[in-house]
Design a protein around this motif. Structure first.
Motif, PDB file in Angstrom:
ATOM      1  N   TYR A  20       0.832  -1.202   0.000  1.00 54.45           N
ATOM      2  CA  TYR A  20       0.000   0.000   0.000  1.00 54.45           C
ATOM      3  C   TYR A  20       0.874   1.263   0.000  1.00 54.45           C
ATOM      4  CZ  TYR A  20      -4.409  -2.460   0.564  1.00 54.45           C
ATOM      5  OH  TYR A  20      -5.520  -3.250   0.354  1.00 54.45           O
ATOM      6  N   THR A  24       0.790   4.092  -3.068  1.00 55.12           N
ATOM      7  CA  THR A  24       0.445   5.507  -2.864  1.00 55.12           C
ATOM      8  C   THR A  24       1.438   6.436  -3.554  1.00 55.12           C
ATOM      9  OG1 THR A  24       1.608   5.604  -0.745  1.00 55.12           O
ATOM     10  CG2 THR A  24      -0.755   5.143  -0.681  1.00 55.12           C
ATOM     11  N   HIS A  31      -3.580   3.690  -9.084  1.00 56.75           N
ATOM     12  CA  HIS A  31      -4.415   3.475  -7.899  1.00 56.75           C
ATOM     13  C   HIS A  31      -5.722   2.801  -8.299  1.00 56.75           C
ATOM     14  CE1 HIS A  31      -2.522   7.221  -5.744  1.00 56.75           C
ATOM     15  NE2 HIS A  31      -1.626   6.308  -6.037  1.00 56.75           N
ATOM     16  N   HIS A 127      -7.849  -4.022   4.798  1.00 55.95           N
ATOM     17  CA  HIS A 127      -7.738  -3.737   3.359  1.00 55.95           C
ATOM     18  C   HIS A 127      -8.736  -2.653   2.950  1.00 55.95           C
ATOM     19  CE1 HIS A 127      -4.853  -6.568   1.709  1.00 55.95           C
ATOM     20  NE2 HIS A 127      -5.334  -7.492   2.530  1.00 55.95           N
ATOM     21  N   ARG A 130      -7.577   0.788   4.043  1.00 55.31           N
ATOM     22  CA  ARG A 130      -6.478   1.292   3.213  1.00 55.31           C
ATOM     23  C   ARG A 130      -6.960   1.634   1.800  1.00 55.31           C
ATOM     24  NH1 ARG A 130      -1.164   0.674   5.254  1.00 55.31           N
ATOM     25  NH2 ARG A 130      -0.628   1.956   3.447  1.00 55.31           N
ATOM     26  N   LEU A 134      -6.753   5.259  -0.083  1.00 57.71           N
ATOM     27  CA  LEU A 134      -6.178   5.363  -1.423  1.00 57.71           C
ATOM     28  C   LEU A 134      -7.173   5.989  -2.395  1.00 57.71           C
ATOM     29  CD1 LEU A 134      -3.697   4.749  -3.161  1.00 57.71           C
ATOM     30  CD2 LEU A 134      -4.651   2.473  -3.569  1.00 57.71           C
TER      31      LEU A 134
END
Length: 144
Positions: A20, A24, A31, A127, A130, A134
Motif C-alpha cells: 500500500y 500511494t 491506484h 484492506h 487502506r 487510497l
C-alpha cells in the motif's frame, strides 16, 4: 462479523502495508487498477471459499457486503480498461494476489471455521480501510 478487530492471533500472515505504501507513490491511474484488483481479490476470497455460512456474521449483512463489493468492481472496471499496467504494477498485483491466496489457505486450514473467518474478516477490514484512503487520495489527484 462479530468482534472483528485488527489482531489476527491465529493468522500467520502479515498485512501488506508495504504494498500500500508503494502504491500511494504511483500515479492516480495506477491506484484505480490497484483498487479494482484488490476488490476482485476480496470477492474471489468469498467466491472460492463458498463456506462463509460458518462465519459468525449476520448472513444478510454479509450478502449486502458482497453485493456492494460486486457493485464497486462493476463501476470501476470501465475506468480501468484503458489504463496501461506497467511491469512494476504487475509485480505489486502479483504480491497482493499471493497475499489473498494465503488468506484462502488460512480458511481452508481452519475448515472455514468461525474463528478462521474472524481472522480473515479482520484482515479484509484493514484492506478496506487502506483502499478507502487510497481512493480519497486518487479522487483529489488533479491529473485525472
Amino acid at each position: 462479523c462479530k468482534d472483528v478487530g485488527r489482531h489476527h492471533v491465529n493468522l500467520n500472515l502479515e498485512f501488506p502495508s508495504r504494498l500500500y505504501s508503494h502504491v500511494t507513490q504511483l500515479q492516480a491511474k495506477a491506484h484505480i487498477v490497484f483498487i479494482l484488483r484488490t476488490l476482485k481479490n476480496v470477492m474471489r476470497l468469498y467466491e472460492k471459499s463458498g463456506s462463509y455460512e460458518k462465519a459468525d456474521c449476520d448472513q444478510q449483512k454479509l450478502q449486502i457486503f458482497i453485493l456492494d463489493i460486486h457493485r464497486q468492481i462493476t463501476e470501476l472496471e470501465p475506468c480501468a480498461t484503458k489504463i496501461v499496467t506497467t511491469e512494476a504494477n504487475k509485480k505489486i498485483m502479483k504480491k497482493m494476489e499471493l497475499h489473498f491466496k494465503g488468506l484462502i489457505s488460512h480458511l481452508k486450514n481452519t475448515d472455514y471455521s468461525a474463528s478462521g473467518w474472524k481472522d480473515v474478516a479482520g484482515m479484509i477490514l484493514q484492506h478496506l480501510h487502506r483502499l478507502d484512503l487510497l481512493a480519497i487520495k486518487t479522487k483529489l489527484d488533479p491529473s485525472l
